[in-house]
Design a protein around this motif. Structure first.
Motif: not given
Length: 394
Positions: A4-20, A359-363
């Protein structure tokens, strides 16, 4: 067995990228929308950019600390935090700095902050503590467990009243409205939503019209061009600024509304300047980023390992993305001017730190939920013994 291929390794990666992406976009927009005002008032075009970078650094530290901290321990510290917040809200009424007729800031050396912004996050924590206590009880009794509801929401009401006295009616609505919305969604049956929401809107409208200037805002919200040179000036300029961006925008730094045409161009109405300089496609990008952020954050809330984590994550979503929706609606004329900043984009140190801390709490909730997932069974085990033991929190 298929891989199974996924774009991100975890659910936190897209959140961090969008925040950045949003933080970089916001930093660029803060400079573009403020350098004219900074050069005229402070003789330094980088004045607001430098201060914004200082607050951004503190916000990143706050995000990192809140992510590292176990959110379960916050329940034991929240009453201390609530006491400190109430003390600061009382202090600002006596020794706070007054700007544009509102006494909302406490100054510490070269920096100043708004205690009301921290009251938003504290209200979410108190609301999550109260609501999760109700949900975790199989049989909730008002005589036995009522204190877990009335004490936190009473403290939230006190904070909202102190913020209202500054005066800051918009922030007071957020302080009390976000926990109320959390309770409405999680504790009240859908059949009761209509009349409770109606009563809340009537109460907010009644309080909002106690002051003449708030009533005037409601009047110009309906027709801003009826008083385009006075009360409706800001809304008219905001709509004109957004419309002048067209499809592709005027280009970075070339927007003209920041030349003292649009008030609060780098704070509450920063999105209008962004729309003017980056056009329709830039606006679509911001909408897309916030939409993806909403979806990924909702996945974190749904997969939290306990009730308190689920409720807290949902409250942070309501706080951060709810403010984003309110600001976008305000700038585009769908809501009256309420003074709500756009998270990650608008200039404002206190708001940025609170957003990053939330957002840190959510992460942190996402990290601890991932750590508790059951380990992969060995291949030598029999098929009938490899059953999932994930328990869904109701």
């Amino acid at each position: 067995m298929r891989t199974r291929y996924t774009l991100f390794k975890s659910e936190t990666e897209p959140i961090v990228i969008i925040m950045a992406i949003l933080l970089v976009t916001g930093t660029i927009n803060v400079f573009s929308s403020s350098y004219v005002l900074a050069a005229m008032d402070f003789e330094n075009p980088y004045y607001f950019l430098q201060r914004h970078l200082q607050w951004l650094l503190l916000g990143i530290v706050a995000c990192w600390l809140c992510r590292r901290m176990n959110y379960q321990r916050m329940r034991g510290l929240m009453f201390v935090g609530m006491g400190i917040t109430v003390f600061l809200l009382i202090a600002v009424l006596f020794v706070g700095t007054t700007v544009n007729g509102a006494q909302r800031w406490l100054a510490f050396g070269p920096l100043s902050f708004q205690p009301a912004e921290f009251a938003k996050l504290m209200a979410v924590l108190m609301g999550a503590f109260s609501i999760s206590a109700v949900l975790s009880k199989e049989r909730f009794r008002i005589d036995r467990d009522g204190g877990r509801v009335f004490i936190p929401f009473g403290a939230i009401l006190v904070m909202a009243f102190l913020v209202y006295r500054e005066p800051d009616f918009g922030t007071a609505c957020i302080v009390f409205g976000v926990p109320l919305l959390m309770a409405l969604v999680l504790l009240v049956s859908p059949r009761s939503w209509v009349w409770i929401s109606l009563l809340t809107l009537i109460l907010a409208f009644s309080i909002g019209t106690l002051q003449p200037y708030r009533m005037k805002r409601l009047e110009v919200w309906y027709d801003p061009w009826s008083d385009a040179r006075d009360a409706g000036y800001q809304m008219v300029q905001s709509l004109s600024t957004i419309g002048s961006g067209g499809i592709f925008g005027m280009g970075f730094g070339d927007g003209v509304s920041k030349y003292e045409y649009l008030p609060e161009a780098h704070t509450d109405f920063a999105f209008a300047i962004f729309s003017q300089e980056h056009g329709f496609f830039g606006v679509l990008l911001i909408f897309f980023l916030f939409a993806v952020l909403l979806v990924t954050c909702m996945r974190v809330a749904a997969r939290a390992k306990d009730t308190f984590g689920q409720v807290l994550a949902l409250g942070i979503i309501f706080l951060v993305l709810g403010q984003a929706l309110a600001n976008l609606a305000m700038v585009s004329g769908l809501l009256p001017v309420v003074g709500v900043p756009l998270p990650f984009i608008s200039y404002g140190g206190s708001s940025l730190i609170v957003t990053m801390a939330g957002m840190g709490m959510l992460l942190g909730i996402a990290d601890r939920s991932r750590d508790t997932l059951p380990a992969v069974k060995k291949k030598s085990e029999k098929p009938e013994t490899r059953r999932s033991k994930i328990h869904i929190v109701r």
